[in-house]
Design an enzyme around this catalytic site. Structure first.
Site, short mmCIF file in Angstrom:
data_model
loop_
_atom_site.label_atom_id
_atom_site.label_comp_id
_atom_site.label_asym_id
_atom_site.label_seq_id
_atom_site.Cartn_x
_atom_site.Cartn_y
_atom_site.Cartn_z
N ASP A 71 50.16 22.77 43.62
CA ASP A 71 49.29 23.54 44.50
C ASP A 71 47.85 23.24 44.10
OD1 ASP A 71 48.79 25.07 42.24
OD2 ASP A 71 49.57 26.95 43.04
N CYS A 93 51.37 23.99 38.87
CA CYS A 93 50.51 24.99 39.50
C CYS A 93 49.61 25.56 38.42
CB CYS A 93 51.33 26.06 40.24
SG CYS A 93 52.41 27.08 39.23
N GLY A 94 49.00 26.72 38.63
CA GLY A 94 48.09 27.26 37.63
C GLY A 94 48.81 27.57 36.33
N THR A 95 49.93 28.26 36.43
CA THR A 95 50.71 28.65 35.25
C THR A 95 51.99 27.84 35.09
OG1 THR A 95 51.91 30.26 36.54
CG2 THR A 95 49.91 31.04 35.41
N HIS A 151 69.38 19.21 25.99
CA HIS A 151 70.32 20.34 26.01
C HIS A 151 70.61 20.88 27.41
CE1 HIS A 151 69.55 21.59 21.53
NE2 HIS A 151 69.71 20.28 21.69
N HIS A 192 76.75 20.58 25.26
CA HIS A 192 75.73 21.02 26.22
C HIS A 192 76.21 20.85 27.65
CE1 HIS A 192 73.05 21.49 22.88
NE2 HIS A 192 73.20 20.22 22.53
C1 RB5 Z 1 47.39 30.25 42.30
O1 RB5 Z 1 46.25 31.03 42.16
C2 RB5 Z 1 48.39 30.58 41.21
O2 RB5 Z 1 48.94 31.83 41.44
C3 RB5 Z 1 49.47 29.52 41.14
O3 RB5 Z 1 48.88 28.28 40.90
C4 RB5 Z 1 50.53 29.70 40.08
O4 RB5 Z 1 49.94 29.95 38.84
C5 RB5 Z 1 51.60 30.65 40.39
O5 RB5 Z 1 52.51 30.88 39.62
#
Ligand code: RB5
Length: 157
Positions: free
Chosen positions: A8, A65-67, A98, A133
């Site tokens: 994203d 993505c961000g996280t 695994h 596994h």
């Molecule tokens: C976008 O702002 C953020 O929510 C997305 O990149 C991600 O971290 C979602 O889990």
């Protein structure tokens, strides 16, 4: 090996970094976006990558993505997907050995590009160990494919 990759707006820089890594490694890839800088919804990128892995169009997927959390949650809703959210090199190796993970998820707001490259390189080159596994992964696959309860799983494996 063929890899589908997507991010994203929060993961675009690491996506570019991993694409350059795959070019260096001569790994065939398909880039499913996103394009531009506007805010997009991560399931719109995670699910198409996961479907390509699940239907055999590609061998593996990489999502950023961000996280990395939203991408991994969405990808793991697709039957046949084992997506690991990884932010260290030990887990990158272990989750291939695994868990036979077929999608790697990372968060660009969590780690930098150098570590992301190391994680991706290890994850792309580490084989599944099989053995004990394989039985564990099979339990997850049967539970998912047959939509049974945990109590019924014992009689299936
Ligand atoms: C976008 O702002 C953020 O929510 C997305 O990149 C991600 O971290 C979602 O889990």
């Amino acid at each position: 090996m063929k890899v589908a990759i997507a991010s994203d707006h929060g993961g675009m820089n690491i996506r570019k970094e991993i694409i350059s890594l795959m070019k260096e490694m001569n790994i065939e890839y398909v880039d499913l976006g996103c394009e531009g800088n506007s805010s997009v919804d991560y399931p719109d990128y995670a699910i198409p990558v996961a479907e390509k892995v699940a239907n055999g169009e590609v061998d593996r997927g990489i999502l950023i993505c961000g996280t990395g959390i939203g991408m991994s949650i969405a990808a793991n809703k697709v039957n046949g997907i084992r997506c690991a959210l990884v932010h260290d090199t030990f887990s990158a190796k272990a989750t291939r050995e695994h868990n036979d993970t077929n999608i790697l998820s990372m968060g660009e707001r969590v780690i930098g590009p150098g570590l992301a490259r190391d994680i991706a390189r290890i994850w792309l080159t580490t084989p599944f160990e099989g053995g004990r596994h394989a039985n564990r992964v099979k339990k997850i696959s049967i539970y998912e494919a047959e939509k049974i309860t945990f109590a019924m799983l014992g009689s299936r494996i």
